[in-house]
Structures are given as structure tokens and as C-alpha cells.
Design an enzyme around this catalytic site. Structure first.
Site, mmCIF file in Angstrom:
data_model
loop_
_atom_site.group_PDB
_atom_site.id
_atom_site.type_symbol
_atom_site.label_atom_id
_atom_site.label_comp_id
_atom_site.label_asym_id
_atom_site.label_seq_id
_atom_site.Cartn_x
_atom_site.Cartn_y
_atom_site.Cartn_z
ATOM 1 N N ASP A 9 0.811 -1.339 -0.366
ATOM 2 C CA ASP A 9 -0.090 -0.092 0.057
ATOM 3 C C ASP A 9 0.776 1.221 -0.248
ATOM 4 O OD1 ASP A 9 -2.037 -2.052 0.164
ATOM 5 O OD2 ASP A 9 -2.946 -1.196 1.887
ATOM 6 N N HIS A 66 -10.776 6.950 1.361
ATOM 7 C CA HIS A 66 -9.387 6.732 0.876
ATOM 8 C C HIS A 66 -9.167 5.753 -0.047
ATOM 9 C CE1 HIS A 66 -9.751 3.414 4.083
ATOM 10 N NE2 HIS A 66 -8.682 2.995 2.898
ATOM 11 N N CYS A 124 -2.241 -2.897 7.521
ATOM 12 C CA CYS A 124 -2.115 -3.484 6.394
ATOM 13 C C CYS A 124 -0.831 -4.377 6.498
ATOM 14 C CB CYS A 124 -2.299 -2.789 5.153
ATOM 15 S SG CYS A 124 -4.038 -2.322 5.026
ATOM 16 N N LYS A 178 -6.857 -5.081 -2.839
ATOM 17 C CA LYS A 178 -7.846 -5.681 -1.901
ATOM 18 C C LYS A 178 -8.802 -4.666 -1.196
ATOM 19 C CE LYS A 178 -3.808 -4.450 1.184
ATOM 20 N NZ LYS A 178 -4.844 -3.129 2.038
ATOM 21 N N HIS A 207 -17.815 1.984 0.401
ATOM 22 C CA HIS A 207 -17.243 1.059 1.262
ATOM 23 C C HIS A 207 -17.477 1.098 2.696
ATOM 24 C CE1 HIS A 207 -13.574 -1.093 2.891
ATOM 25 N NE2 HIS A 207 -13.942 -2.127 1.711
ATOM 26 N N HIS A 261 -10.917 0.629 -2.864
ATOM 27 C CA HIS A 261 -12.163 0.599 -2.399
ATOM 28 C C HIS A 261 -13.069 1.433 -3.188
ATOM 29 C CE1 HIS A 261 -10.373 -0.751 1.240
ATOM 30 N NE2 HIS A 261 -9.839 0.438 1.771
HETATM 31 C C1 VGL Z 1 -4.744 0.687 5.420
HETATM 32 C C2 VGL Z 1 -6.296 1.453 6.995
HETATM 33 C C3 VGL Z 1 -7.434 1.271 5.825
HETATM 34 C C4 VGL Z 1 -3.302 0.461 5.439
HETATM 35 C C5 VGL Z 1 -5.602 0.718 4.484
HETATM 36 O O1 VGL Z 1 -3.011 0.084 4.100
HETATM 37 O O2 VGL Z 1 -2.684 0.132 6.406
HETATM 38 N N1 VGL Z 1 -5.293 1.126 6.633
HETATM 39 N N2 VGL Z 1 -7.029 0.976 4.964
HETATM 40 ZN ZN ZN Z 2 -8.389 0.840 3.164
#
Ligand code: VGL
Ligand code: ZN
Length: 197
Positions: free
Chosen positions: A8, A80, A150, A105, A52, A48
Site C-alpha cells: 500500500d 481513501h 495492512c 484488496k 465501502h 475501495h
Molecule cells: C490501511 C487503513 C485502511 C493500510 C488501509 O494500508 O494500512 N489502513 N486501509
Molecule cells: Zn483501506
């Protein structure tokens, strides 16, 4: 066979983004030079739909509050990484040319997915386990964002799936919500993840 999993590293998780993680923009310069040390490189991408479940504004609730959903507790986040948005794009400095696979994801509206292996119900697979097995991968090194969400969930699931897992801590940055970084580090160690400082 050792693979680098880059979690991410997207605009929304970097300063100026919707769910900015402090220092997130420092990671491309640290991650790019080590990609060549691996037998493969895999990226994950938080992805997302607008409706979501994890978006606080869809729940009329405050960002960073926690609600109960069908699969357990869910932290609510600022909107986000909406599919196709510039916030969902990888940080422009990240070298995308070396990614063999990009695993998206969180694309189902009613379930979040922190982990690259299983969605937050802990049972719906993303397919990554099978992909890695088919390639003969045995070891995984995790870097990216966010250490305590994540990255941690992915590393723990990787260990549960039987891979030898390391977390390269200096190549991650954390959200750190109510002590979540310390909790994530001890949870990772408990599951046999080697935390490399
Ligand atoms: C993440 C919160 C929501 C991450 C993703 O990448 O850690 N955290 N979505
Ligand atoms: Zn997220």
C-alpha cells in the site's frame, strides 16, 4: 525463493493524502534500491468502491471510531483509496516496473481487507497464498504502509500460511492509533514474524 511484498505505498497513505501516514513518502527511496535483491516483487493496492463499509462518512460516524459489523470490529477511516482515484495510485516515486503482481484488496463494499491474504472476515482469500505456492516462494519480506494495519495483518497471515516472514521495520511507517504499533509488533512476534530493526 524470497519475495518482497510492498504494501500500500499509495498517495492516500502519504503526506497530503486522505489517510496520511507520517513519513510514508520517504519509503519509495528506501524500497526501490532493494527490489533487485529478491526473486520477485509483489505490490498490494488498497482499492475501495465509493460505498465501502470502512468509510466513516458512509456510516455517519467519526473517522477513527470503531463499529461492530458482521465480521467483528471495524475501524472507520476517512474516505481513501477509492477505485481509480489519484489517491489510490502508487506514490509516483515508487518503481512500479519491478512488480510481478499487484494484488488489489478491499474491493468488496461490505468487507474491508487489511491483509494481502485474507479479507477482514479472516476467511475470504485474496488468492495470494496460492499464487506464492505455485511460484515456489518460501520466504516473504514485508515493507510499506501502514506497519500497524495492512503490513502487520499481511505479515501475520503470511506466517499463518506457513511462509518464513520478516518485517523490515525501517522500511515501514505506522498510523499508531491508541498504541496500535506496539500491539502489532508484539502480535507479529507472537506469530513468528521476525521483526528486523
Ligand atoms: C490501511 C487503513 C485502511 C493500510 C488501509 O494500508 O494500512 N489502513 N486501509
Ligand atoms: Zn483501506
Amino acid at each position: 525463493m524470497r519475495v518482497l511484498v510492498v504494501v500500500d505505498v499509495q498517495n492516500d497513505f502519504c503526506p497530503g493524502g486522505a489517510l496520511a501516514v507520517a513519513g510514508g513518502d520517504e519509503l519509495p527511496a528506501l524500497i526501490n534500491p532493494i527490489m533487485g535483491d529478491y526473486d520477485g516483487v509483489i505490490f498490494t493496492q488498497d482499492w475501495h468502491p465509493p460505498e465501502h463499509i470502512s468509510f466513516a462518512d458512509n456510516q455517519n460516524a467519526a473517522p477513527f471510531s470503531v463499529i461492530e459489523v458482521a465480521y467483528g470490529s471495524q475501524v472507520l477511516w476517512p474516505r481513501h483509496c477509492v477505485i481509480g482515484s489519484s489517491g489510490a495510485a502508487f506514490h509516483p516515486a515508487l518503481d512500479q516496473s519491478r512488480a510481478d503482481l499487484i494484488i488489489r484488496k478491499g474491493f468488496r463494499a461490505d468487507i474491508d481487507s487489511y491483509s494481502a491474504f485474507f479479507e477482514n472476515d479472516k476467511t475470504t482469500p485474496t488468492g495470494l497464498d496460492g499464487y506464492l505456492r505455485d511460484r515456489g516462494v518460501t520466504s516473504l519480506d514485508f515493507v510499506g504502509l501502514a506497519t500497524d494495519f495492512c503490513v502487520a495483518w499481511s505479515a501475520i497471515d503470511g506466517a499463518k500460511c506457513g511462509f518464513e516472514v520478516r518485517l523490515l521495520l525501517p522500511l515501514t511507517r505506522a498510523i499508531n492509533l491508541d498504541g496500535s504499533l506496539d500491539a502489532a509488533l508484539s502480535e507479529m512476534r507472537k506469530h513468528g514474524v521476525e521483526v528486523v530493526a
